[in-house]
Design an enzyme around this catalytic site. Sequence first.
Site, PDB file in Angstrom:
ATOM      1  N   LYS A   6      39.951  -9.923  32.891  1.00  0.00           N
ATOM      2  CA  LYS A   6      41.024  -9.852  34.071  1.00  0.00           C
ATOM      3  C   LYS A   6      40.421  -8.540  35.158  1.00  0.00           C
ATOM      4  CE  LYS A   6      44.405 -12.390  32.943  1.00  0.00           C
ATOM      5  NZ  LYS A   6      43.648 -13.249  32.016  1.00  0.00           N
TER       6      LYS A   6
HETATM    7  C1  LIG Z   1      48.515 -17.293  33.478  1.00  0.00           C
HETATM    8  C2  LIG Z   1      48.402 -16.697  32.212  1.00  0.00           C
HETATM    9  N1  LIG Z   1      49.588 -16.189  31.685  1.00  0.00           N
HETATM   10  C3  LIG Z   1      49.428 -15.397  30.359  1.00  0.00           C
HETATM   11  C4  LIG Z   1      48.460 -14.911  29.988  1.00  0.00           C
HETATM   12  C5  LIG Z   1      48.507 -14.163  28.681  1.00  0.00           C
HETATM   13  O1  LIG Z   1      47.608 -12.920  28.965  1.00  0.00           O
HETATM   14  P1  LIG Z   1      47.327 -11.983  27.721  1.00  0.00           P
HETATM   15  O2  LIG Z   1      46.175 -12.540  27.182  1.00  0.00           O
HETATM   16  O3  LIG Z   1      47.306 -10.716  28.153  1.00  0.00           O
HETATM   17  O4  LIG Z   1      48.419 -12.295  26.772  1.00  0.00           O
HETATM   18  C6  LIG Z   1      47.136 -15.516  30.636  1.00  0.00           C
HETATM   19  C7  LIG Z   1      45.900 -14.952  30.184  1.00  0.00           C
HETATM   20  O5  LIG Z   1      44.876 -15.383  30.359  1.00  0.00           O
HETATM   21  C8  LIG Z   1      47.401 -15.910  31.697  1.00  0.00           C
HETATM   22  O6  LIG Z   1      46.162 -16.405  32.446  1.00  0.00           O
END
Ligand SMILES: Cc1ncc(COP(=O)(O)O)c(C=O)c1O
Length: 391
Positions: A190
Amino acid sequence: MTQTFAIRDEFIPFSPPLIEADDIAGVVDTLSTDWITTGPKTRRFQEVFCETYGAPAALAVNSCTAGLHVALVVLGVGPGDEVITVSHTFCATANVIEHVGAKPVLVDIEPETMNMDPAAFEAAITPRTKAVIPVHYAGHSAEMDTINAIAKKHGIHVIEDAAHPISGKYKGAFVGSSENPTSFSFYATKNLTTAEGGMLTGTPEFIEKARVVHLHGMSKDALKRYEKGGSWKYEVVLPGFKYNMTDLQAALGLTQLAKLDRFQARRREVVSQYSKALGDHPAFTIPVEKPEVESSWHLYVLRLNLDQLTIDRDQFIDELKERNVGTSVHYISVHLHPFYAQKYGFSPESLPVTWDTYNRIISLPLNVRITDEEVAYVIGALKDIAAKYTR
Ligand SMILES: Cc1ncc(COP(=O)(O)O)c(C=O)c1O
């Protein structure tokens, strides 16, 4: 005579993190304090996040997924309820709806921004609809005024999946500054990373409830119990989760946040180089940034104009790989995954815009470390492949 494309020796990765001396020093300093899990650094990270992005209140969590899950629990979403979201997202957005026993109702996207189509959202509302989760895809805000207005009219909660849009704006306001529960991701790829991690924002009342849910349902966190003047007593008021952020992660978050403007400026330079070089090319459709939106440019999602090419997207990615360019696909649509396809009876064409988009997308290398020379090389590789396989 056609020119041959010179393939470089070194691979260009899709999205490596940029961890600098101040990031390392922050983590090492924290390791030498007596507080390595959720404590003063986490508290500070929450404060700085609120100050920077105008969030009413914030709770650091160990992932965006955790933040979305907590939000659903706090809002009382459960069995018998429906939650509307897009299929054009990472599986986590839908998985959390399954986790609370509700039904994910997947809707189509707008072709231009690849975000939730507000008309499709409204058409999917039933008496069982309890919440909607728009995703700010690639860092470009969804059409929030329309989505909020529809939700308000029907008494539906709005939870924003903000895994991508940190520092992005909609109509002049930062994503995360509204009262909607909003969950950010600090995963390794990110714009701002804490390796794993997330931030849940919303009203102070919502965040107070989320604080209890995110840590075992305990009425008091460890800092309140173990710091000077704290008391060992606590009560469990509901069976909560173990979703807290550690101070090691928060230390990284603090140093990364302090320089995010620099990171963002570089991302925008890379984006403009791609868009300038590829915008007029018949084989490609470049991503848009609508006038009312400032994208965080988490991803640069190029769409192939397949009618101009003799190869498909997967073959195109293989060709890029052969030229030492790392890419990715964001995402394999949720309704294509066997669990969702089988449980809810989707065919790929059930969501035509999503399906068409999925078949055309390639996320190009976009990160703070990529050099201008590497960007030019990626552009050259794309054009070389398009020329070789032109229809
Ligand atoms: C659109 C979206 N939602 C949720 C997530 C979940 O994020 P995390 O890995 O921090 O749980 C991601 C992760 O890439 C994502 O791209």
